[in-house]
Scaffold this motif. Structure first.
Motif, PDB file in Angstrom:
ATOM      1  N   GLU A 166      -0.382  -0.038  -7.026  1.00  0.00           N
ATOM      2  CA  GLU A 166       0.037  -0.370  -5.622  1.00  0.00           C
ATOM      3  C   GLU A 166      -0.736  -1.718  -5.525  1.00  0.00           C
ATOM      4  O   GLU A 166      -1.857  -2.334  -6.475  1.00  0.00           O
ATOM      5  CB  GLU A 166      -0.355   0.529  -4.693  1.00  0.00           C
ATOM      6  CG  GLU A 166      -1.794   0.903  -4.750  1.00  0.00           C
ATOM      7  CD  GLU A 166      -2.541   2.008  -3.655  1.00  0.00           C
ATOM      8  OE1 GLU A 166      -1.930   1.697  -2.403  1.00  0.00           O
ATOM      9  OE2 GLU A 166      -3.356   2.576  -3.822  1.00  0.00           O
ATOM     10  N   ASN A 167      -0.546  -2.343  -4.558  1.00  0.00           N
ATOM     11  CA  ASN A 167      -1.122  -3.480  -4.019  1.00  0.00           C
ATOM     12  C   ASN A 167      -1.046  -4.694  -5.153  1.00  0.00           C
ATOM     13  O   ASN A 167      -2.135  -5.072  -5.457  1.00  0.00           O
ATOM     14  CB  ASN A 167      -2.522  -3.466  -3.477  1.00  0.00           C
ATOM     15  CG  ASN A 167      -2.505  -2.674  -2.099  1.00  0.00           C
ATOM     16  OD1 ASN A 167      -1.771  -2.887  -1.135  1.00  0.00           O
ATOM     17  ND2 ASN A 167      -3.501  -1.838  -2.002  1.00  0.00           N
ATOM     18  N   SER A 216       1.011  -1.312  -0.053  1.00  0.00           N
ATOM     19  CA  SER A 216      -0.070   0.064   0.080  1.00  0.00           C
ATOM     20  C   SER A 216       1.035   1.296  -0.133  1.00  0.00           C
ATOM     21  O   SER A 216       1.684   1.476   0.725  1.00  0.00           O
ATOM     22  CB  SER A 216      -0.890  -0.009   1.223  1.00  0.00           C
ATOM     23  OG  SER A 216      -1.587   1.268   1.516  1.00  0.00           O
ATOM     24  N   LYS A 217       0.493   2.258  -0.752  1.00  0.00           N
ATOM     25  CA  LYS A 217       1.155   3.420  -0.851  1.00  0.00           C
ATOM     26  C   LYS A 217       1.306   4.293   0.271  1.00  0.00           C
ATOM     27  O   LYS A 217       2.038   5.319   0.377  1.00  0.00           O
ATOM     28  CB  LYS A 217       1.031   4.162  -2.112  1.00  0.00           C
ATOM     29  CG  LYS A 217      -0.482   4.740  -2.113  1.00  0.00           C
ATOM     30  CD  LYS A 217      -0.689   5.923  -3.219  1.00  0.00           C
ATOM     31  CE  LYS A 217      -2.303   6.194  -3.002  1.00  0.00           C
ATOM     32  NZ  LYS A 217      -2.751   6.964  -4.167  1.00  0.00           N
ATOM     33  N   SER A 218       0.269   4.161   1.067  1.00  0.00           N
ATOM     34  CA  SER A 218       0.431   4.785   2.311  1.00  0.00           C
ATOM     35  C   SER A 218       0.425   3.682   3.491  1.00  0.00           C
ATOM     36  O   SER A 218      -0.274   3.811   4.808  1.00  0.00           O
ATOM     37  CB  SER A 218      -0.911   5.423   2.551  1.00  0.00           C
ATOM     38  OG  SER A 218      -2.107   4.430   2.191  1.00  0.00           O
ATOM     39  N   ARG A 220      -5.645  -0.289   9.275  1.00  0.00           N
ATOM     40  CA  ARG A 220      -5.568   0.854   8.840  1.00  0.00           C
ATOM     41  C   ARG A 220      -5.604   2.178   9.895  1.00  0.00           C
ATOM     42  O   ARG A 220      -4.713   2.858   9.628  1.00  0.00           O
ATOM     43  CB  ARG A 220      -6.768   1.041   7.769  1.00  0.00           C
ATOM     44  CG  ARG A 220      -6.196   0.556   6.554  1.00  0.00           C
ATOM     45  CD  ARG A 220      -7.426  -0.037   5.566  1.00  0.00           C
ATOM     46  NE  ARG A 220      -7.263  -1.280   5.209  1.00  0.00           N
ATOM     47  CZ  ARG A 220      -6.397  -1.626   4.386  1.00  0.00           C
ATOM     48  NH1 ARG A 220      -5.408  -0.685   3.862  1.00  0.00           N
ATOM     49  NH2 ARG A 220      -6.062  -2.735   3.991  1.00  0.00           N
ATOM     50  N   GLY A 276      -4.906   9.804   3.380  1.00  0.00           N
ATOM     51  CA  GLY A 276      -3.966   8.748   2.702  1.00  0.00           C
ATOM     52  C   GLY A 276      -2.797   9.024   3.709  1.00  0.00           C
ATOM     53  O   GLY A 276      -2.111   7.792   3.877  1.00  0.00           O
ATOM     54  N   LEU A 277      -2.256  10.064   4.276  1.00  0.00           N
ATOM     55  CA  LEU A 277      -1.025   9.958   4.663  1.00  0.00           C
ATOM     56  C   LEU A 277      -1.196  10.595   6.275  1.00  0.00           C
ATOM     57  O   LEU A 277      -0.292  11.108   6.692  1.00  0.00           O
ATOM     58  CB  LEU A 277      -0.108  10.957   3.855  1.00  0.00           C
ATOM     59  CG  LEU A 277       0.153  10.573   2.552  1.00  0.00           C
ATOM     60  CD1 LEU A 277       0.848  11.655   1.685  1.00  0.00           C
ATOM     61  CD2 LEU A 277       1.292   9.447   2.750  1.00  0.00           C
ATOM     62  N   TYR A 308     -11.002   5.865   3.740  1.00  0.00           N
ATOM     63  CA  TYR A 308      -9.924   6.198   4.532  1.00  0.00           C
ATOM     64  C   TYR A 308      -9.049   7.299   3.644  1.00  0.00           C
ATOM     65  O   TYR A 308      -8.611   8.226   4.044  1.00  0.00           O
ATOM     66  CB  TYR A 308      -9.215   4.952   4.926  1.00  0.00           C
ATOM     67  CG  TYR A 308      -7.813   5.393   5.541  1.00  0.00           C
ATOM     68  CD1 TYR A 308      -7.721   5.955   6.916  1.00  0.00           C
ATOM     69  CD2 TYR A 308      -6.701   5.259   4.923  1.00  0.00           C
ATOM     70  CE1 TYR A 308      -6.663   6.238   7.606  1.00  0.00           C
ATOM     71  CE2 TYR A 308      -5.343   5.538   5.466  1.00  0.00           C
ATOM     72  CZ  TYR A 308      -5.262   6.052   6.973  1.00  0.00           C
ATOM     73  OH  TYR A 308      -4.360   6.470   7.306  1.00  0.00           O
ATOM     74  N   ARG A 309      -8.719   6.856   2.435  1.00  0.00           N
ATOM     75  CA  ARG A 309      -7.872   7.680   1.499  1.00  0.00           C
ATOM     76  C   ARG A 309      -8.335   9.077   1.264  1.00  0.00           C
ATOM     77  O   ARG A 309      -7.862   9.948   1.325  1.00  0.00           O
ATOM     78  CB  ARG A 309      -7.503   6.777   0.235  1.00  0.00           C
ATOM     79  CG  ARG A 309      -6.682   5.790   0.329  1.00  0.00           C
ATOM     80  CD  ARG A 309      -5.479   5.833  -0.133  1.00  0.00           C
ATOM     81  NE  ARG A 309      -4.071   5.010   0.196  1.00  0.00           N
ATOM     82  CZ  ARG A 309      -4.007   3.929  -0.352  1.00  0.00           C
ATOM     83  NH1 ARG A 309      -4.700   3.700  -1.675  1.00  0.00           N
ATOM     84  NH2 ARG A 309      -3.374   3.041  -0.015  1.00  0.00           N
ATOM     85  N   SER A 346      -7.143   1.461  -6.800  1.00  0.00           N
ATOM     86  CA  SER A 346      -7.159  -0.082  -6.905  1.00  0.00           C
ATOM     87  C   SER A 346      -8.355  -0.267  -5.909  1.00  0.00           C
ATOM     88  O   SER A 346      -9.057  -1.367  -6.049  1.00  0.00           O
ATOM     89  CB  SER A 346      -5.885  -0.777  -6.320  1.00  0.00           C
ATOM     90  OG  SER A 346      -5.579  -0.558  -5.047  1.00  0.00           O
ATOM     91  N   GLU A 365      -6.017   0.849 -13.116  1.00  0.00           N
ATOM     92  CA  GLU A 365      -5.326   1.252 -12.159  1.00  0.00           C
ATOM     93  C   GLU A 365      -4.143   2.152 -12.729  1.00  0.00           C
ATOM     94  O   GLU A 365      -3.764   3.396 -12.715  1.00  0.00           O
ATOM     95  CB  GLU A 365      -4.895   0.458 -11.033  1.00  0.00           C
ATOM     96  CG  GLU A 365      -4.502   1.299  -9.888  1.00  0.00           C
ATOM     97  CD  GLU A 365      -3.990   0.234  -8.663  1.00  0.00           C
ATOM     98  OE1 GLU A 365      -4.147  -1.035  -8.751  1.00  0.00           O
ATOM     99  OE2 GLU A 365      -3.085   0.685  -8.053  1.00  0.00           O
TER     100      GLU A 365
END
Lengths: 329, 360, 156
Positions: free
Chosen positions: A75-76, A44-46, C151, C114-115, C108-109, B331, B324
Motif C-alpha cells: 500500500e501507499n 492507504s488500505k484503511s 487519521r 485499522g478499520l 493506529y493500525r 509500510s 512489504e
C-alpha cells in the motif's frame, strides 16, 4: 568544517551500505501450486474509501478461495516507485492487480515485459494502447452517482443536496455532475451544491466544504472521499443533516447515514482473482457498474419506502436500457 | 590535510569510521526487533530486503536511478550550503524541472533533432527551470532579506501545484481529452527524447543519468575544493560582511549559489521524467526532493558523502518495498526504520567529532 | 452574500486555530535560536495520543493532557539530540517527522485495528458571551488535534 572528519564519517556510511550489499543476490524461484496474486494499493488500505474497498475485496477473495491462492500486497506507493513495485510484483506472481486508474500508465509500461503474467487495473479506462495481457475494469462511478442523486433528492427535506469530491479528476467530476443530474431528474427544482477539496484525505477541508453546503440549505450529502469523509461526518453530525455512503452498504451501523451506494471496487478485485483462479481470466476492457449486478454497483436507501425503492429500480432499469445516458467514469 | 590523517592514531580513526556504520546497524537492529514484535519472521524480512535491493537487475537499476536523483539534489544542496545557504526546495525544483523537460520533449520539432539534441534540450530546459526557481529564492534573499529556508520551501509548494495545474489543463500539458475519462496526465514523451539505457539488457532500467551524475559530482568536488568560486562561496558562508569588504560580489554569489542548487534539482526532475516516468502527472516528484535534502544534510558537505548517502537511501527504499510485498512488513514500519536511521546518523555526529580529538 | 461571508470567516478562524497554536510554539523556539522543523511530527504525535487518551478515558481534557505530554516527550528527546549532542537541527527535525508519520500510522493500525469507526470524545463548544449572539456565531476553542491528524479526527 574540516575535510578529514567528513571523509571518515562518510566512508563509514558507505561501508554500512556495502556490508548490507554482501548478502544479496539470491535467486528467486516461482512456487508451483496455488495462484499467486500481487496487489498494488496506491493509497492507504484503511482510508474508509476506494482503497479500503479494494482491500476488503482482496480479503473476501482470500477467505473464499483459501489455499487456492496466495496473496501479497503493498500500500501507499508513490509514482516514482510504482514501476519498481509492479516489476517486483510481476516477477513473483501470476496475477497483478493495480487498484486505481493512477496505476494504469505504469501497468501499461511494465506489462509487455511480463507476457505470461496477467494484469488487471481497477478503475481502468478503455485505452487503445492497452497491452494484450492487461484487463481494465471500469467502475462506472458516475452511473451510480446518478442514482445516488435521485435518492438524495427523494430524501432531502429542504430541497437542496450537496456533493464533495476529492481530486478534480474525470471520474470524480463526472460523478459529481451525474449526481446533480440524478437529483434534478427526480426534482427539477432541487438546489445542488458541489465542491472539490483537491485531496481525498483532507478532513478539515471536507468538513468546511460540507458546512458551507449546509449553510446554503443542503441536508443530504454525497461524496467521493477517502479519509476526508470523517470531516463530512463531523459536519453532518453537528448540524443534524445526513450522509450517503459511497462504497459499501453499511445500513444500520450509523444513523447518520440514510443511504449507501455500492461501488464495487472490492468486487472487481474479487472478480479478477476468481477468474484467474478458475482459468477463465481474459484480457478485456469490462465496464462493471449496474450491468454486473448489485455487488458491482447498487443503491440502497436504508429505511426506504416501497415507492422510493420502486423509483430507484425504475431509474436503474432506464440506465441499463440506455434510456438515461450518463458520462463515463 | 593528508598529514593530519596519518598523524591520527589508527585505533581512533577506525572507531570514528565505524560510528555512522554502527548508528545504521543499531537502528536497523531496532527495526528488526520491531518486525519481530509485529509477528513477522526476521530471516524472511532480511531475505526480502536483500532481494528487493540487489536481487534482480531491475531492482539494482531502479535503486541506482533513484540514487541518481537523490545525489543531484544532495550535490546542489552542499554547494549552496558552502555559502551557508540551506536549500530545502528540492521537491519543487524537481517539479519545475519535470514540467520544463516535458514541455520541451513534447514540442514537435524537438523529437526529430539529430546528435542527441532531442535528449539534451529537454534536460537543459529542466536544468534552466530549476535554476530560475532556485534563483528566485536567491534574489529574494539579497533584495528583501527573505530567509531562504522559508522561500525555497514555499516555492516548492507553488511548484507542486503548478504540476497539478499543468496536467489538469489541456491548454498546458494535459493530453488531448478524447473522452470524459481521459486521465489528467501529459502525453508520453517521444522515444527519441528518452534517456538512452546504459546496458543492452532490456530488463535493466539503468540509464545514462548515472554517468551524468558522476561527472557532475566530480565537477562539484573540484569546484568546491580547488576553484576560486568555491573559495568565495566558503568566504561568504563563513563571514558575509568580511567577504564583501574583501571585494567579493556577495549578492551575485548568493543568487548564483541558490541558482546552481536549483539547477541540480531541475536536472534531477528532468532525469526522473526522461529516464523512467515518461509522463508528467501530479505528484511525480514522489518526495525525492526531501529524501535528497536529507542526503545532502547528512553528507556534511562532502561529494563522496552525497553519493554514499544517496545510494544508501536508494537501496533502503527498494528493500523496504520488497519487505512489504514479500515479508508482509507494514509500510509504516519501514517508515519508522527510515526515521530512526536519519536520527541515529545525525545524533552520532558528536561522537565522530570527539574521536577526532575535540577539534571543535 | 452575507451568509457566504460569515461561512468564510468562520472557516478561516477554525482552520487557523491549529496553525496559530503551532506557530506560537515555533515562535518560542525561534526566539531561543532553535529551528524546530518537526512541528508536523509533534502535531501528529500529539493528535494520536490526544485521541488515544480521550478515547481510553472518555474525557477529552485528559486527552489534551496526553497530547501535550506526548509532544513534550518528543520535544525533550529532540532537544537532547540537537542541543546536547549538537546534531543538525534540520536533520533531526526531518527525522522526527518521518518517525512520527510512521509510528502514528503503525500504532493506529495496532490499537484501533485499522478499520475502526470509533468516535473520539471531543471538547465542548465554547460560546463567547456577546460574540455568540452575533450572526457570525462560531465556536472558538478547538481541540488542537483535530485538523492535525487526518487519521483520527477527535472533535465531533
Amino acid at each position: 568544517m574540516n575535510h578529514f572528519d567528513r571523509r571518515l564519517f562518510l566512508t563509514g556510511t558507505a561501508g554500512a551500505a556495502g556490508l548490507v550489499m554482501l548478502g544479496g543476490l539470491a535467486v528467486p524461484a516461482r512456487a508451483a501450486g496455488p495462484l499467486t496474486v500481487g496487489v498494488l494499493i496506491p493509497g492507504s488500505k484503511s482510508d474508509k474509501g476506494w482503497m479500503e474497498s479494494g482491500f476488503d475485496g482482496l480479503q473476501a477473495a482470500e477467505k473464499k478461495l483459501g489455499a487456492k491462492i496466495t496473496v501479497k500486497y503493498i500500500e501507499n506507493v508513490k509514482f516514482g516507485d510504482m514501476e519498481q513495485v509492479l516489476v517486483a510484483l510481476a516477477g513473483k506472481n501470476d496475477l497483478v492487480i493495480g487498484v486505481g486508474g493512477q496505476t494504469q500508465a505504469s501497468v501499461f509500461k511494465v506489462a509487455p515485459r511480463f507476457p505470461k503474467v496477467k494484469f488487471a487495473i481497477i478503475g481502468g479506462n478503455a485505452d487503445p494502447k492497452k497491452p494484450d495481457n492487461v484487463s481494465g475494469y471500469d467502475v462506472r462511478q458516475a452511473e451510480i452517482g446518478f442514482v445516488a442523486g435521485a435518492a438524495a433528492a427523494m430524501l432531502s427535506k429542504n430541497g437542496a443536496v450537496s456533493y464533495v469530491g476529492g481530486l478534480e479528476i474525470p471520474a470524480i467530476k463526472n460523478t459529481g455532475k451525474e449526481f446533480g443530474n440524478g437529483a434534478r431528474y427526480v426534482n427539477p427544482k432541487i438546489k445542488y451544491i458541489e465542491n472539490y477539496t483537491g485531496d481525498f484525505d483532507d478532513v478539515a477541508k471536507a468538513k468546511e466544504a460540507t458546512l458551507a453546503a449546509i449553510a446554503q440549505g443542503a441536508d443530504v450529502h454525497y461524496h467521493i472521499l477517502n479519509l476526508g469523509l470523517r470531516g463530512m461526518e463531523q459536519a453532518a453530525r453537528e448540524k443534524g443533516t445526513h450522509v450517503i455512503g459511497s462504497y459499501t452498504d453499511r445500513c444500520g451501523t450509523d444513523p447518520l447515514y440514510v443511504a449507501y451506494s455500492v461501488t464495487g471496487v472490492g468486487f472487481q478485485v474479487e472478480y479478477a482473482i476468481e477468474q484467474a483462479a478458475a482459468g477463465t481470466w481474459k484480457p478485456e476492457f469490462k465496464p462493471f457498474g449496474l450491468a454486473m449486478g448489485p455487488k458491482s454497483s447498487d443503491m440502497v436507501i436504508c429505511k426506504g419506502t416501497p415507492e422510493q425503492k420502486a423509483k430507484l429500480e425504475e431509474i436503474k432499469k432506464d440506465l441499463l436500457s440506455g434510456k438515461i445516458k450518463v458520462l463515463d467514469a | 590535510m593528508t598529514a593530519l590523517v596519518l598523524s591520527m592514531p589508527d585505533r581512533r580513526r577506525v572507531l570514528a569510521l565505524s560510528i555512522p556504520f554502527l548508528a545504521v546497524i543499531g537502528s536497523m537492529a531496532i527495526g528488526l526487533l520491531l518486525i519481530a514484535a509485529s509477528g513477522k519472521s526476521i530471516p524472511d524480512a532480511i531475505e526480502a530486503f536483500l532481494d528487493g535491493a540487489f536481487g534482480t537487475a531491475f531492482a539494482l537499476g531502479a535503486s541506482i536511478n533513484r540514487a541518481v536523483a537523490l545525489s543531484l539534489i544532495g550535490l546542489g544542496f552542499i554547494l549552496a550550503a558552502r555559502a551557508n545557504l540551506t536549500n530545502v526546495g528540492g521537491e519543487g525544483q524537481i517539479a519545475v524541472g519535470g514540467i520544463a523537460a516535458t514541455a520541451i520533449a513534447l514540442w514537435p520539432p524537438v523529437a526529430g533533432l539529430p546528435l542527441g539534441l532531442a535528449v539534451i534540450l529537454p534536460l537543459l530546459a529542466g536544468t534552466l527551470a530549476g535554476a530560475v526557481w532556485g534563483g528566485i529564492a536567491g534574489v529574494m534573499k539579497v533584495r528583501f532579506g527573505t530567509n531562504e529556508v522559508i522561500s525555497t520551501l514555499l516555492l516548492g509548494f507553488v511548484a507542486l501545484l503548478m504540476v497539478y495545474w499543468c496536467v489538469q489543463s489541456t491548454a498546458l500539458l494535459r493530453q488531448p481529452q478524447t473522452s470524459s475519462s481521459t486521465l489528467p496526465e501529459s502525453l508520453p514523451i517521444p522515444d527519441s527524447t528518452k534517456l538512452p539505457g546504459l546496458t543492452n539488457d532490456p530488463g535493466s532500467p539503468l540509464h545514462i543519468g548515472l554517468i551524468l551524475c558522476l561527472l557532475l559530482a566530480l565537477a562539484i568536488a573540484i569546484v568546491l575544493q580547488r576553484s576560486t568560486f568555491g573559495l568565495r562561496l566558503r568566504a561568504i558562508g563563513l563571514n558575509e560582511l568580511a567577504a564583501r569588504r574583501a571585494g567579493m560580489p556577495g549578492s551575485i554569489l548568493l543568487v548564483v549559489a541558490l541558482g546552481i542548487a536549483g539547477a541540480f534539482g531541475g536536472l534531477a526532475g528532468a532525469i526522473m521524467l526522461q529516464g523512467e516516468q515518461f509522463y508528467l502527472k501530479a505528484g511525480f516528484s514522489s518526495g525525492y526532493g526531501f529524501d535528497g535534502l536529507v542526503v545532502g544534510l547528512l553528507s556534511r558537505g562532502s561529494t563522496i558523502g552525497v553519493l554514499a548517502g544517496a545510494l544508501f537511501f536508494g537501496f533502503l527504499r527498494s528493500g523496504g518495498i520488497s519487505m512489504e510485498i514479500m515479508a508482509g512488513v507494514p509500510s509504516a514500519l519501514t517508515v519508522v526504520i527510515q526515521g530512526l536511521i536519519v536520527i541515529a546518523i545525525a545524533g552520532s555526529v558528536i561522537l565522530v567529532e570527539k574521536l577526532e580529538g575535540g577539534r571543535r | 452574500m452575507e451568509e457566504t461571508l460569515a461561512i468564510f470567516i468562520a472557516s478561516t478562524l477554525r482552520l487557523a486555530m491549529p496553525l496559530m497554536l503551532a506557530a506560537s510554539g515555533e515562535l518560542v523556539s525561534e526566539r531561543a535560536g532553535v529551528l524546530n522543523l518537526s512541528l508536523e511530527g509533534m502535531m501528529l504525535t500529539a493528535a494520536f495520543f490526544g485521541a488515544l487518551g480521550s478515547w481510553a478515558t472518555g474525557n477529552p481534557y485528559l486527552g489534551v493532557g496526553c497530547a501535550v505530554g506526548a509532544a513534550l516527550c518528543v520535544a525533550a528527546v529532540q532537544a537532547w539530540l540537537s542541543v546536547n549532542l549538537r546534531a543538525n537541527q534540520l536533520v533531526i527535525g526531518i527525522g522526527f517527522n518521518i518517525l512520527a508519520l510512521g509510528a502514528t500510522t503503525l500504532l493506529y493500525r495496532i490499537i484501533f485495528g485499522g478499520l475502526s469507526r470509533e468516535e473520539i470524545p471531543g471538547l465542548p463548544k465554547l460560546s463567547v458571551p456577546g460574540l455568540s449572539d452575533l450572526p457570525f456565531r462560531r465556536r472558538r476553542l478547538r481541540c488542537r488535534s483535530s485538523a492535525a491528524s487526518s487519521r483520527i479526527a477527535p472533535c465531533p
